[in-house]
Scaffold this active site. Structure first.
Site, PDB file in Angstrom:
ATOM      1  CG  LEU A  85      -1.466  -6.245  -1.098  1.00  0.00           C
ATOM      2  CD1 LEU A  85      -1.437  -5.000  -0.484  1.00  0.00           C
ATOM      3  CD2 LEU A  85      -0.196  -6.991  -0.814  1.00  0.00           C
ATOM      4  CB  SER A 139      -6.313   1.481  12.987  1.00  0.00           C
ATOM      5  OG  SER A 139      -7.120   2.653  13.223  1.00  0.00           O
ATOM      6  CB  THR A 141     -13.135  -7.648  13.107  1.00  0.00           C
ATOM      7  OG1 THR A 141     -14.270  -7.209  13.595  1.00  0.00           O
ATOM      8  CG2 THR A 141     -12.763  -8.818  13.450  1.00  0.00           C
ATOM      9  CE1 TYR A 198      -9.242   0.083   8.268  1.00  0.00           C
ATOM     10  CE2 TYR A 198      -9.886   1.193  10.431  1.00  0.00           C
ATOM     11  CZ  TYR A 198      -8.848   0.963   9.351  1.00  0.00           C
ATOM     12  OH  TYR A 198      -7.820   1.821   9.478  1.00  0.00           O
ATOM     13  CE  LYS A 220      -6.141  -1.561   9.627  1.00  0.00           C
ATOM     14  NZ  LYS A 220      -4.679  -1.372   9.151  1.00  0.00           N
ATOM     15  N   GLY A 253       0.851  -1.270   0.105  1.00  0.00           N
ATOM     16  CA  GLY A 253       0.020  -0.044  -0.031  1.00  0.00           C
ATOM     17  C   GLY A 253       0.762   1.226   0.010  1.00  0.00           C
ATOM     18  N   GLY A 254       1.989   1.313  -0.634  1.00  0.00           N
ATOM     19  CA  GLY A 254       2.869   2.367  -0.610  1.00  0.00           C
ATOM     20  C   GLY A 254       2.684   3.493  -1.646  1.00  0.00           C
TER      21      GLY A 254
HETATM   22  N1  LIG Z   1      -4.910   7.865   7.948  1.00  0.00           N
HETATM   23  C1  LIG Z   1      -5.267   7.472   8.943  1.00  0.00           C
HETATM   24  O1  LIG Z   1      -5.916   8.406   9.734  1.00  0.00           O
HETATM   25  C2  LIG Z   1      -5.054   6.159   9.841  1.00  0.00           C
HETATM   26  C3  LIG Z   1      -5.438   6.112  10.992  1.00  0.00           C
HETATM   27  C4  LIG Z   1      -5.204   4.689  11.435  1.00  0.00           C
HETATM   28  C5  LIG Z   1      -4.566   3.617  10.767  1.00  0.00           C
HETATM   29  N2  LIG Z   1      -4.282   3.793   9.425  1.00  0.00           N
HETATM   30  C6  LIG Z   1      -3.717   2.847   8.734  1.00  0.00           C
HETATM   31  O2  LIG Z   1      -2.585   3.227   8.026  1.00  0.00           O
HETATM   32  C7  LIG Z   1      -2.497   2.516   6.910  1.00  0.00           C
HETATM   33  C8  LIG Z   1      -2.499   3.623   5.728  1.00  0.00           C
HETATM   34  O3  LIG Z   1      -3.502   4.269   5.620  1.00  0.00           O
HETATM   35  P1  LIG Z   1      -3.752   5.421   4.843  1.00  0.00           P
HETATM   36  O4  LIG Z   1      -4.628   6.441   5.557  1.00  0.00           O
HETATM   37  O5  LIG Z   1      -2.572   6.017   4.081  1.00  0.00           O
HETATM   38  O6  LIG Z   1      -4.650   4.893   3.606  1.00  0.00           O
HETATM   39  P2  LIG Z   1      -4.587   5.268   1.864  1.00  0.00           P
HETATM   40  O7  LIG Z   1      -5.885   4.675   1.307  1.00  0.00           O
HETATM   41  O8  LIG Z   1      -4.160   6.525   1.779  1.00  0.00           O
HETATM   42  O9  LIG Z   1      -3.648   4.259   1.375  1.00  0.00           O
HETATM   43  C9  LIG Z   1      -3.690   2.831   1.500  1.00  0.00           C
HETATM   44  C10 LIG Z   1      -3.064   2.169   0.085  1.00  0.00           C
HETATM   45  O10 LIG Z   1      -3.300   0.636   0.295  1.00  0.00           O
HETATM   46  C11 LIG Z   1      -3.478   0.371  -1.148  1.00  0.00           C
HETATM   47  N3  LIG Z   1      -4.187  -0.768  -1.152  1.00  0.00           N
HETATM   48  C12 LIG Z   1      -5.697  -0.746  -0.750  1.00  0.00           C
HETATM   49  N4  LIG Z   1      -6.069  -2.018  -0.891  1.00  0.00           N
HETATM   50  C13 LIG Z   1      -5.015  -2.796  -1.559  1.00  0.00           C
HETATM   51  C14 LIG Z   1      -4.963  -4.077  -2.177  1.00  0.00           C
HETATM   52  N5  LIG Z   1      -6.040  -4.879  -2.026  1.00  0.00           N
HETATM   53  N6  LIG Z   1      -3.942  -4.264  -3.006  1.00  0.00           N
HETATM   54  C15 LIG Z   1      -3.117  -3.481  -3.106  1.00  0.00           C
HETATM   55  N7  LIG Z   1      -2.884  -2.278  -2.491  1.00  0.00           N
HETATM   56  C16 LIG Z   1      -4.158  -1.952  -1.728  1.00  0.00           C
HETATM   57  C17 LIG Z   1      -4.345   1.647  -1.700  1.00  0.00           C
HETATM   58  O11 LIG Z   1      -4.363   1.623  -3.170  1.00  0.00           O
HETATM   59  C18 LIG Z   1      -3.559   2.990  -1.089  1.00  0.00           C
HETATM   60  O12 LIG Z   1      -2.541   3.238  -2.020  1.00  0.00           O
HETATM   61  C19 LIG Z   1      -3.516   1.703   6.655  1.00  0.00           C
HETATM   62  O13 LIG Z   1      -3.379   0.277   7.425  1.00  0.00           O
HETATM   63  C20 LIG Z   1      -4.664   2.218   7.703  1.00  0.00           C
HETATM   64  O14 LIG Z   1      -5.711   1.342   8.349  1.00  0.00           O
HETATM   65  C21 LIG Z   1      -4.508   5.159   9.055  1.00  0.00           C
END
Ligand SMILES: NC(=O)c1ccc[n+]([C@@H]2O[C@H](COP(=O)([O-])OP(=O)(O)OC[C@H]3O[C@@H](n4cnc5c(N)ncnc54)[C@H](O)[C@@H]3O)[C@@H](O)[C@H]2O)c1
Length: 252
Positions: A68, A146, A161, A159, A163, A16-17
């Protein structure tokens, strides 16, 4: 950003980079001189990120398009990464989708898809990467959980569950892989303002309300997670495994 010489020329894989927190972590490791590969499904954003960073990083940043939810695609991609960049030293299991879903609407198919998006790949990517780390004499896995599941949030039971599951999985993997010198830790971000969050869920009032409940009265962006991630992956954290670190500005 602090420099950690141990990352130079090391193979690092981030899921998810392509956007948000994952993109900041990709940049963080690339600026340390690591050989960074990342997996995403969002092609346009991911190509743009890899192209932008590769202009001035020691090694080109490599984007691998894979879903993924497809375990065979994970296996194929990890093989490609190892063949090109060598045994993986650091894996960051970051990908997820915090889609909202009402209790009454969730079907078995929705549930399975949500858990495949948010939890299953954390296990299978770790399973596939572990032999390569073992071969290299050790490694580090960092999983993204999270704080959401701690806050009784009603809008995403699947979600939440997943996390919570990421933390249990982190502890079990840490126990299993510790003898191979592989450390496994977890980060729980709080409210991190990203493009997706702004587009879908956050409002200016909601952001102000959360900042008010943080000890640190600042809006947190994706770069807030990079330092803790580098630290956990670095030799500074050599005695840390099976731990979960909350990075939320101190929400109360
Ligand atoms: N942003 C927040 O406030 C927050 C808070 C708590 C936890 N998180 C966690 O941090 C992590 C990143 O979150 P974010 O906010 O940057 O999300 P985001 O949606 O900006 O980035 C997630 C990335 O994962 C990719 N992705 C999703 N499903 C995919 C799949 N099936 N195959 C390949 N790639 C896939 C997406 O295309 C995206 O580029 C996640 O695990 C999220 O649960 C984020």
């Amino acid at each position: 950003m602090a420099q950690f010489p141990e990352f130079r020329d090391r193979s690092v894989l981030i899921t998810g980079g392509g956007s948000g927190i994952g993109a900041a972590i990709v940049e963080g490791f690339a600026r340390q001189g690591a050989k960074v590969s990342f997996i995403d499904i969002a092609e346009e954003e991911s190509h743009a990120l890899a192209d932008r960073l590769s202009r001035d990083t020691l090694h080109p940043v490599r984007f691998h398009r894979a879903d993924l939810r497809d375990v065979d695609a994970i296996r194929r991609t990890v093989d490609e990464v190892v063949a090109h960049s060598g045994p993986i030293s650091v894996l960051v299991n970051n990908a997820a989708r915090d889609d909202r879903h009402d209790l009454a609407d969730v079907t078995p198919e929705y549930w399975d898809n949500n858990l495949a998006t948010n939890l299953r790949h954390v296990f299978f990517t770790s399973q596939v990467v572990a032999p390569s780390m073992r071969e290299a004499g050790g490694g580090v896995i960092i999983n993204m959980s999270s704080i959401a599941f701690l806050l009784n949030m009603p809008d995403f039971p699947a979600y939440s569950t997943a996390k919570a599951g990421v933390i249990g999985l982190t502890k079990s993997l840490a126990g299993r892989l510790g003898p191979d010198n592989i450390r496994v830790n977890c980060i729980l971000p709080g409210m991190i303002v990203t493009d997706r969050q702004m587009k879908l869920w956050l409002t200016e009032e909601g952001i102000a309300d959360t900042v008010q409940r943080q000890c640190i009265k600042k809006v947190l962006h994706a770069d807030a997670i990079v330092g803790p991630c580098l630290f956990l992956a670095s030799d500074c954290a050599a005695a840390m495994s099976a731990q979960s670190i909350i990075v939320d500005g101190g929400i109360f």
